[in-house]
Design a protein around this motif. Structure first.
Motif, PDB file in Angstrom:
ATOM      1  N   LYS A  19     -81.337 -17.797   4.592  1.00 39.83           N
ATOM      2  CA  LYS A  19     -81.446 -18.114   3.160  1.00 39.83           C
ATOM      3  C   LYS A  19     -81.337 -16.827   2.320  1.00 39.83           C
ATOM      4  O   LYS A  19     -80.561 -16.768   1.354  1.00 39.83           O
ATOM      5  CB  LYS A  19     -82.797 -18.826   2.948  1.00 39.83           C
ATOM      6  N   ASN A  20     -82.089 -15.803   2.693  1.00 37.59           N
ATOM      7  CA  ASN A  20     -82.062 -14.566   1.901  1.00 37.59           C
ATOM      8  C   ASN A  20     -80.707 -13.874   1.982  1.00 37.59           C
ATOM      9  O   ASN A  20     -80.256 -13.253   1.010  1.00 37.59           O
ATOM     10  CB  ASN A  20     -83.161 -13.597   2.360  1.00 37.59           C
ATOM     11  N   THR A  21     -80.059 -13.983   3.141  1.00 36.55           N
ATOM     12  CA  THR A  21     -78.733 -13.364   3.275  1.00 36.55           C
ATOM     13  C   THR A  21     -77.717 -14.135   2.431  1.00 36.55           C
ATOM     14  O   THR A  21     -76.881 -13.529   1.743  1.00 36.55           O
ATOM     15  CB  THR A  21     -78.316 -13.312   4.766  1.00 36.55           C
ATOM     16  N   ALA A  22     -77.822 -15.454   2.448  1.00 38.50           N
ATOM     17  CA  ALA A  22     -76.917 -16.263   1.613  1.00 38.50           C
ATOM     18  C   ALA A  22     -77.114 -15.913   0.136  1.00 38.50           C
ATOM     19  O   ALA A  22     -76.138 -15.741  -0.610  1.00 38.50           O
ATOM     20  CB  ALA A  22     -77.182 -17.754   1.858  1.00 38.50           C
ATOM     21  N   ASP A  23     -78.366 -15.765  -0.292  1.00 35.30           N
ATOM     22  CA  ASP A  23     -78.640 -15.397  -1.689  1.00 35.30           C
ATOM     23  C   ASP A  23     -78.017 -14.040  -2.024  1.00 35.30           C
ATOM     24  O   ASP A  23     -77.452 -13.860  -3.100  1.00 35.30           O
ATOM     25  CB  ASP A  23     -80.158 -15.330  -1.948  1.00 35.30           C
ATOM     26  N   ALA A  24     -78.131 -13.092  -1.091  1.00 39.65           N
ATOM     27  CA  ALA A  24     -77.616 -11.742  -1.345  1.00 39.65           C
ATOM     28  C   ALA A  24     -76.086 -11.709  -1.354  1.00 39.65           C
ATOM     29  O   ALA A  24     -75.484 -10.826  -1.974  1.00 39.65           O
ATOM     30  CB  ALA A  24     -78.159 -10.760  -0.311  1.00 39.65           C
ATOM     31  N   LEU A  26     -74.433 -13.877  -2.847  1.00 42.54           N
ATOM     32  CA  LEU A  26     -74.108 -14.266  -4.221  1.00 42.54           C
ATOM     33  C   LEU A  26     -74.574 -13.224  -5.232  1.00 42.54           C
ATOM     34  O   LEU A  26     -73.859 -12.934  -6.204  1.00 42.54           O
ATOM     35  CB  LEU A  26     -74.735 -15.625  -4.534  1.00 42.54           C
ATOM     36  N   ASN A  27     -75.752 -12.688  -5.036  1.00 40.68           N
ATOM     37  CA  ASN A  27     -76.303 -11.726  -5.996  1.00 40.68           C
ATOM     38  C   ASN A  27     -77.309 -10.848  -5.277  1.00 40.68           C
ATOM     39  O   ASN A  27     -78.413 -11.271  -4.976  1.00 40.68           O
ATOM     40  CB  ASN A  27     -76.967 -12.475  -7.161  1.00 40.68           C
ATOM     41  N   ASP A  30     -80.419  -8.293  -7.632  1.00 39.58           N
ATOM     42  CA  ASP A  30     -80.222  -8.474  -9.082  1.00 39.58           C
ATOM     43  C   ASP A  30     -79.193  -7.515  -9.672  1.00 39.58           C
ATOM     44  O   ASP A  30     -79.241  -7.181 -10.854  1.00 39.58           O
ATOM     45  CB  ASP A  30     -81.552  -8.330  -9.839  1.00 39.58           C
ATOM     46  N   SER A  34     -72.212  -9.090  -5.236  1.00 39.66           N
ATOM     47  CA  SER A  34     -72.515  -9.545  -3.880  1.00 39.66           C
ATOM     48  C   SER A  34     -72.812  -8.359  -2.969  1.00 39.66           C
ATOM     49  O   SER A  34     -72.249  -7.271  -3.143  1.00 39.66           O
ATOM     50  CB  SER A  34     -71.305 -10.318  -3.336  1.00 39.66           C
ATOM     51  N   GLN A 243     -84.182  -8.790   6.816  1.00 35.27           N
ATOM     52  CA  GLN A 243     -84.859 -10.067   6.546  1.00 35.27           C
ATOM     53  C   GLN A 243     -85.616 -10.533   7.786  1.00 35.27           C
ATOM     54  O   GLN A 243     -86.749 -10.987   7.715  1.00 35.27           O
ATOM     55  CB  GLN A 243     -83.855 -11.150   6.103  1.00 35.27           C
TER      56      GLN A 243
END
Ligand SMILES: *Cc1c(COP(=O)(O)O)cnc(C)c1O
Length: 357
Positions: A19-24, A26-27, A30, A34, A243
């Motif tokens: 999940k955290n890798t997928a989020d990273a 995308l963004n 912050d 990517s 992660q």
């Protein structure tokens, strides 16, 4: 249908990691960019590397005087890089399977290799225990977990020389006495991250002791001096590894993880030992891996092997086909695999047995 991931490698990762890798992707941090498109020299990525190094040291209780590196090339490059950097004249190796043999082959390119014992005669289903490591060798190399055969050495060996270990498939599944080792290496794709990064834990004072010329990129010292940033490191796998390391810390560290891993393996081996149709390939309980559980059909049921793979796969059991060198089945129970998956596999084995035995 829920899938249960028993693949041997690349293999299951925690949902936290994914999940955290997928989020990273995308963004990242912050930045509005990517993780796939940022500089490895950005302060945001430097923070990832720093935290990952600190967590490896914390989780494995790494003493002062060691460096943690994130390198490319897989564990297979370490088979050559280790002797290139540590073998002056002679090294001792324990042959416990395919990966150990590959390490031996590469070491022979750089010096004399004393294979102190081999499990070859038992098809590597037994860990040799009756051997002596000579005192005049530069190091003793062994493979802690034999991913293909499902055997494991879960206690740091007691030998009179410094050790080097390939911990690719069981790193972070138990506490390790790092002080006994000049080098520990592990490809990340079994217990940590997607493939592409290899963790090396090296003793700084043991480096630069060989006289041969070593290409810059293949010298541990190069990477120690540059904090794994001599060239572009595998950015995404390192992020994913961080992660997983955070997740391991949240579980209470490797001692807690080991308890969970042992509980999972014990349950599956007990089901196999009780079964009328399945049998474990590793006879001695003390040699059995808690990471990769290998089993086959008893000879009288051997014709049902393909049927079981199909039956189990249809129930969501992914990756249980044994390695081609061993045949039968292999269920890999890496750290991220939940007990629920072990229970689902056992239920599936029992159902198959009731229908066919
Ligand atoms: C998978 C594995 C390797 C090979 O790793 P690569 O990263 O593919 O080179 C080496 N040793 C062990 C014990 C393994 O399980």
């Amino acid at each position: 249908m829920k899938k249960h991931n028993f693949y041997a490698g690349p293999s299951i990762l925690s949902q936290y990691t994914i999940k955290n890798t997928a989020d990273a992707v995308l963004n990242f941090a912050d930045m509005g960019l990517s993780i796939l498109e940022i500089s490895h020299r950005s302060k945001q990525f430097q923070a990832v590397v720093d935290e990952a190094v600190a967590l490896v040291k914390e989780l494995l209780n790494v003493p002062e005087g060691y460096s943690v590196l994130f390198l490319g090339g897989g564990a297979s490059l370490q088979f050559a890089m280790a002797p290139m950097n540590f073998l002056n004249t002679k090294a001792a190796y324990l042959d416990t399977g395919v990966w150990a043999s590959k390490a031996i082959k590469e070491a022979k390119l750089f010096g004399e290799v004393d294979v102190v014992a081999s499990g070859k005669d038992s098809h590597y289903t037994v860990i040799p225990k009756d051997y002596t490591v000579p005192t005049d060798v530069d190091y003793f190399h062994y493979t802690s977990n034999n991913t293909i055969y499902g055997t494991e050495i879960r206690k740091d060996p007691d030998v009179p020389v410094r050790m080097i270990c390939d911990m690719s498939s069981d790193i972070f599944s138990r506490p390790v006495d790092v002080s006994k080792y000049d080098l520990i290496y592990a490809g990340a794709q079994k217990n940590l991250a997607p493939s592409g990064v290899t963790i090396c834990i090296v003793k700084d004072a043991a480096l630069d002791k060989v006289s041969r010329v070593i290409p810059t990129m293949l010298k541990y010292k190069t990477h120690v001096d540059k904090g794994s940033m001599f060239n572009t490191p595998p950015v995404l796998p390192i992020f994913a590894a961080l992660q997983t390391l955070k997740y391991y810390k949240s579980l209470g560290g490797v001692a807690e993880i080991e308890k969970m891993d042992i509980a999972k393996a014990d349950k599956l081996y007990a089901a196999i030992d009780e079964s009328k149709i399945f049998v474990a390939t590793v006879p001695n309980k003390e040699d059995r891996s808690i990471m990769n559980v290998c089993f086959v059909m008893k000879p009288e049921y051997a014709h049902l092997e393909k049927d079981f793979i199909e039956f189990a796969t249809a129930q969501g059991m992914m990756g249980i086909k044994g390695h081609r060198d061993v045949g039968g089945f292999r269920a890999s129970l890496y750290n991220a695999l939940p007990m629920e998956s072990v229970e689902a596999l056992i239920a599936c084995m029992k159902e198959f047995e009731a229908k066919n035995a």
